[in-house]
Design an enzyme around this catalytic site. Structure first.
Site, mmCIF file in Angstrom:
data_model
loop_
_atom_site.group_PDB
_atom_site.id
_atom_site.type_symbol
_atom_site.label_atom_id
_atom_site.label_comp_id
_atom_site.label_asym_id
_atom_site.label_seq_id
_atom_site.Cartn_x
_atom_site.Cartn_y
_atom_site.Cartn_z
ATOM 1 N N ARG A 197 0.988 -1.236 -0.030
ATOM 2 C CA ARG A 197 0.026 0.000 0.047
ATOM 3 C C ARG A 197 0.862 1.203 -0.056
ATOM 4 O O ARG A 197 2.241 1.027 0.415
ATOM 5 C CB ARG A 197 -0.912 -0.001 1.440
ATOM 6 C CG ARG A 197 -2.096 -0.994 1.364
ATOM 7 C CD ARG A 197 -2.906 -0.800 2.413
ATOM 8 N NE ARG A 197 -1.970 -1.706 3.272
ATOM 9 C CZ ARG A 197 -2.372 -2.002 4.709
ATOM 10 N NH1 ARG A 197 -3.598 -1.575 5.224
ATOM 11 N NH2 ARG A 197 -1.829 -2.456 5.785
ATOM 12 N N LYS B 193 2.113 2.317 7.141
ATOM 13 C CA LYS B 193 2.494 1.519 8.354
ATOM 14 C C LYS B 193 3.359 2.360 9.101
ATOM 15 O O LYS B 193 3.957 3.195 8.733
ATOM 16 C CB LYS B 193 3.067 0.034 7.922
ATOM 17 C CG LYS B 193 2.188 -0.626 7.340
ATOM 18 C CD LYS B 193 0.800 -1.103 7.780
ATOM 19 C CE LYS B 193 1.037 -2.086 8.993
ATOM 20 N NZ LYS B 193 -0.121 -2.551 9.749
ATOM 21 N N TYR C 260 -0.669 4.655 10.276
ATOM 22 C CA TYR C 260 -0.943 3.688 11.083
ATOM 23 C C TYR C 260 0.407 3.762 12.440
ATOM 24 O O TYR C 260 1.457 3.561 11.656
ATOM 25 C CB TYR C 260 -1.297 2.226 10.943
ATOM 26 C CG TYR C 260 -2.512 2.026 10.029
ATOM 27 C CD1 TYR C 260 -4.059 2.410 10.794
ATOM 28 C CD2 TYR C 260 -2.816 2.260 8.789
ATOM 29 C CE1 TYR C 260 -5.069 2.314 10.080
ATOM 30 C CE2 TYR C 260 -4.008 1.759 8.085
ATOM 31 C CZ TYR C 260 -5.036 1.944 8.860
ATOM 32 O OH TYR C 260 -6.417 1.716 8.384
ATOM 33 N N HIS D 111 -0.142 2.034 16.033
ATOM 34 C CA HIS D 111 -0.307 0.998 17.056
ATOM 35 C C HIS D 111 0.790 1.151 18.046
ATOM 36 O O HIS D 111 1.667 0.014 18.388
ATOM 37 C CB HIS D 111 -0.204 -0.239 16.248
ATOM 38 C CG HIS D 111 -1.453 -0.492 15.323
ATOM 39 N ND1 HIS D 111 -2.486 -0.759 15.478
ATOM 40 C CD2 HIS D 111 -1.521 -0.467 13.931
ATOM 41 C CE1 HIS D 111 -3.497 -0.769 14.513
ATOM 42 N NE2 HIS D 111 -2.761 -0.602 13.562
ATOM 43 N N GLU E 273 -5.104 4.788 13.502
ATOM 44 C CA GLU E 273 -5.982 4.066 14.379
ATOM 45 C C GLU E 273 -6.703 4.614 15.443
ATOM 46 O O GLU E 273 -7.705 4.070 16.289
ATOM 47 C CB GLU E 273 -5.402 2.633 14.799
ATOM 48 C CG GLU E 273 -4.249 2.978 15.915
ATOM 49 C CD GLU E 273 -3.099 3.535 15.570
ATOM 50 O OE1 GLU E 273 -2.738 3.575 14.254
ATOM 51 O OE2 GLU E 273 -2.005 3.682 16.387
ATOM 52 N N VAL F 244 -9.227 -12.881 11.837
ATOM 53 C CA VAL F 244 -9.174 -11.722 11.563
ATOM 54 C C VAL F 244 -8.733 -11.038 12.635
ATOM 55 O O VAL F 244 -7.746 -10.057 12.733
ATOM 56 C CB VAL F 244 -10.109 -10.968 10.736
ATOM 57 C CG1 VAL F 244 -9.658 -9.739 10.315
ATOM 58 C CG2 VAL F 244 -10.696 -11.836 9.800
ATOM 59 N N ASP G 39 -4.593 -9.173 14.957
ATOM 60 C CA ASP G 39 -3.765 -8.247 15.350
ATOM 61 C C ASP G 39 -4.196 -7.666 16.829
ATOM 62 O O ASP G 39 -3.356 -6.832 17.430
ATOM 63 C CB ASP G 39 -4.344 -6.995 14.392
ATOM 64 C CG ASP G 39 -5.808 -6.415 14.469
ATOM 65 O OD1 ASP G 39 -6.676 -7.424 14.882
ATOM 66 O OD2 ASP G 39 -5.897 -5.614 13.791
HETATM 67 N N1 NAD Z 1 -5.912 -9.246 10.516
HETATM 68 C C1 NAD Z 1 -6.271 -7.916 9.716
HETATM 69 O O1 NAD Z 1 -5.692 -7.625 8.800
HETATM 70 C C2 NAD Z 1 -7.444 -7.356 10.297
HETATM 71 C C3 NAD Z 1 -7.842 -5.860 9.407
HETATM 72 C C4 NAD Z 1 -8.773 -5.145 9.809
HETATM 73 C C5 NAD Z 1 -9.608 -5.287 11.125
HETATM 74 N N2 NAD Z 1 -8.786 -6.379 12.132
HETATM 75 C C6 NAD Z 1 -9.439 -6.792 13.358
HETATM 76 O O2 NAD Z 1 -10.468 -7.245 13.443
HETATM 77 C C7 NAD Z 1 -11.270 -7.293 14.425
HETATM 78 C C8 NAD Z 1 -12.548 -6.766 14.390
HETATM 79 O O3 NAD Z 1 -12.645 -5.589 13.888
HETATM 80 P P1 NAD Z 1 -14.210 -4.823 13.618
HETATM 81 O O4 NAD Z 1 -13.839 -3.463 12.696
HETATM 82 O O5 NAD Z 1 -15.095 -5.712 12.859
HETATM 83 O O6 NAD Z 1 -14.478 -4.403 15.138
HETATM 84 P P2 NAD Z 1 -15.875 -4.078 15.501
HETATM 85 O O7 NAD Z 1 -15.671 -3.440 16.855
HETATM 86 O O8 NAD Z 1 -16.614 -3.534 14.707
HETATM 87 O O9 NAD Z 1 -16.911 -5.415 15.887
HETATM 88 C C9 NAD Z 1 -16.340 -6.332 16.884
HETATM 89 C C10 NAD Z 1 -17.674 -6.869 17.532
HETATM 90 O O10 NAD Z 1 -17.164 -8.217 18.278
HETATM 91 C C11 NAD Z 1 -18.213 -8.343 19.272
HETATM 92 N N3 NAD Z 1 -17.751 -9.163 20.288
HETATM 93 C C12 NAD Z 1 -17.169 -8.641 21.491
HETATM 94 N N4 NAD Z 1 -17.180 -9.604 22.191
HETATM 95 C C13 NAD Z 1 -17.791 -10.902 21.772
HETATM 96 C C14 NAD Z 1 -17.853 -12.212 22.217
HETATM 97 N N5 NAD Z 1 -17.511 -12.508 23.151
HETATM 98 N N6 NAD Z 1 -18.640 -13.124 21.157
HETATM 99 C C15 NAD Z 1 -18.811 -12.409 20.003
HETATM 100 N N7 NAD Z 1 -18.807 -11.334 19.686
HETATM 101 C C16 NAD Z 1 -18.113 -10.372 20.503
HETATM 102 C C17 NAD Z 1 -18.590 -6.852 19.357
HETATM 103 O O11 NAD Z 1 -19.884 -6.951 20.219
HETATM 104 C C18 NAD Z 1 -18.509 -6.277 18.228
HETATM 105 O O12 NAD Z 1 -20.040 -6.248 17.598
HETATM 106 C C19 NAD Z 1 -10.198 -6.184 15.297
HETATM 107 O O13 NAD Z 1 -9.351 -6.559 16.246
HETATM 108 C C20 NAD Z 1 -9.519 -5.375 14.323
HETATM 109 O O14 NAD Z 1 -8.414 -4.820 14.611
HETATM 110 C C21 NAD Z 1 -7.879 -7.266 11.718
#
Ligand code: NAD
Length: 371
Positions: A15, A75, A94, A96, A118, A267, A270
């Site tokens: 990116r 990043k 970003y 972190h 973030e 996912v 992170d």
């Molecule tokens: N790996 C990657 O490249 C990448 C990229 C983008 C986001 N992410 C990560 O993905 C994760 C989710 O991000 P998001 O934007 O969807 O967050 P978000 O806050 O929109 O959604 C998270 C959801 O998890 C729910 N939750 C919390 N505890 C729970 C449980 N015990 N059981 C079921 N659901 C539960 C919450 O109620 C919420 O609806 C984050 O950790 C984010 O950093 C990773």
């Protein structure tokens, strides 16, 4: 203001912080933009396009860092970039920092001013510069899951949609936020059998309204998760408790009852991941197997689709970047609560409470320092 854009150095990161159309926007507003040669090539933007848009092209990252007053990246800077930090530079990217004490220390030592994508938050608490990457990771999670279900990639050999006369794949999505909703959208579109779980009933109601009978919503708890994943071909981990490590919803013992060759795309890796057996992987070797279950735990999933990711990210970052460039960081911080919320370090002081709390350090409100 003199704005800089360098090539990202992180492993498999394609990116770029500024697109040619962003350059045009900054230049039309009276700013100068300096771009390292080939900075955008991984996202499909040639150096000529930057030049046509009005950027000054420089042969080395060093020249760009040294001339810039505002550096726009994707990043966090890597060690080899720390030497460019200085007090009169604004870094917009970003960061972190809660996960990188060494970077934080270097930033404090140099006095560099930083705005972290973030932590930048709208008044309603939404995170406008994280959301596009969550949308991408959510949609991509189904695509990656489909790939690793293929036999040659170690999966059970199930096609997500099935064909007439065969069962559809069962997908279980843990967490119905931005990632989960976007995963759900693609999974429904592809014709899989989708179950989505959350502890927030409002989210489940919303998804039930949108997708109706095409999905099963379930309240998330240990028993329901254990039962659902035993039947699943693909599990998507998409939970988040803001600022905390992801809860370990998928216990190691659940793997024993899962189908051989089923796939987990965690996912939430992170934030530590929501499976007890998750550990970070990278795009060049994204999966490993535990108890016959394929794990995909890439921490920067959007990096796999840099063209889309760069466009989606810069669509969101441009308007705040322009405000910082137009007003300077100090006036922008006073004028706009969103930019204020993104300032992580300023003149050697931590200005974001969550970052300071992560290391039991002191912090100061940036508006207190600036006034
Ligand atoms: N790996 C990657 O490249 C990448 C990229 C983008 C986001 N992410 C990560 O993905 C994760 C989710 O991000 P998001 O934007 O969807 O967050 P978000 O806050 O929109 O959604 C998270 C959801 O998890 C729910 N939750 C919390 N505890 C729970 C449980 N015990 N059981 C079921 N659901 C539960 C919450 O109620 C919420 O609806 C984050 O950790 C984010 O950093 C990773």
């Amino acid at each position: 203001m003199r704005i800089g854009c360098v090539k990202e150095l992180k492993n498999n990161e394609y990116r770029v912080g500024i697109t040619p159309s962003n350059v045009k926007g900054y230049v039309n507003a009276g700013h100068q933009v300096y771009v390292e040669r080939d900075a955008g090539i991984g996202s499909g933007f040639s150096t000529e396009k930057y030049q046509e848009a009005g950027a000054v092209i420089m042969d080395s990252a060093k020249e760009v860092w040294e001339i810039s007053e505002l550096m726009i990246k994707v990043k966090e800077p890597l060690k080899e970039e720390y030497k460019y930090f200085r007090k009169d530079l604004i870094l917009y990217t970003y960061l972190h920092l809660a996960a990188d004490k060494e970077l934080l220390d270097e930033m404090l030592k140099s006095g560099i001013k930083s705005v972290a994508y973030e932590t930048l938050a709208e008044r309603n608490g939404s995170l406008p510069l994280l959301e596009p990457m969550s949308q991408i990771a959510g949609r991509l999670s189904i695509q990656e899951g489909a790939k690793y279900l293929e036999k040659p990639f170690g999966g059970s050999g199930v096609l997500l949609s099935g064909v007439p006369g065969t069962p559809k794949a069962k997908i279980v999505i843990l967490g119905a936020g931005i990632v989960g909703t976007n995963a759900c959208k693609i999974a429904v579109g592809i014709g899989a059998d989708v179950t989505i779980m959350d502890i927030n009933l409002e989210r489940l109601k919303y998804l039930d309204d949108i997708f109706g009978a095409r999905i099963q919503t379930l309240m998330s708890n240990d028993a329901a998760i254990e039962e659902a994943v035993a039947e699943a071909d693909l599990v998507i981990g998409s939970v988040l408790i803001p600022g905390k490590k992801a809860p370990k919803l998928m216990k190691r013992e659940y793997l024993k009852s899962m189908k051989h060759g089923s796939v987990i795309v965690d996912v939430a890796i992170d934030q530590g991941g929501c499976c007890e057996t998750s550990k970070v992987t990278y795009h060049d070797d994204p999966t490993y197997v535990v108890d016959n279950v394929v794990h995909y735990c890439v921490g920067n999933m959007p990096g796999a689709v840099p063209r889309t990711s760069t466009l989606a990210l810069t669509n969101a970052t441009f308007k705040y970047g322009l405000q910082i460039a137009d007003l300077g960081l100090e006036k922008a911080c006073i004028a706009n609560d969103v930019i204020y919320s993104g300032i992580n370090t300023y003149n050697g002081v931590i200005t974001c409470k969550n970052v300071a709390d992560s290391f039991d350090m002191a912090w100061q409100d940036p508006r207190e320092i600036i006034k």
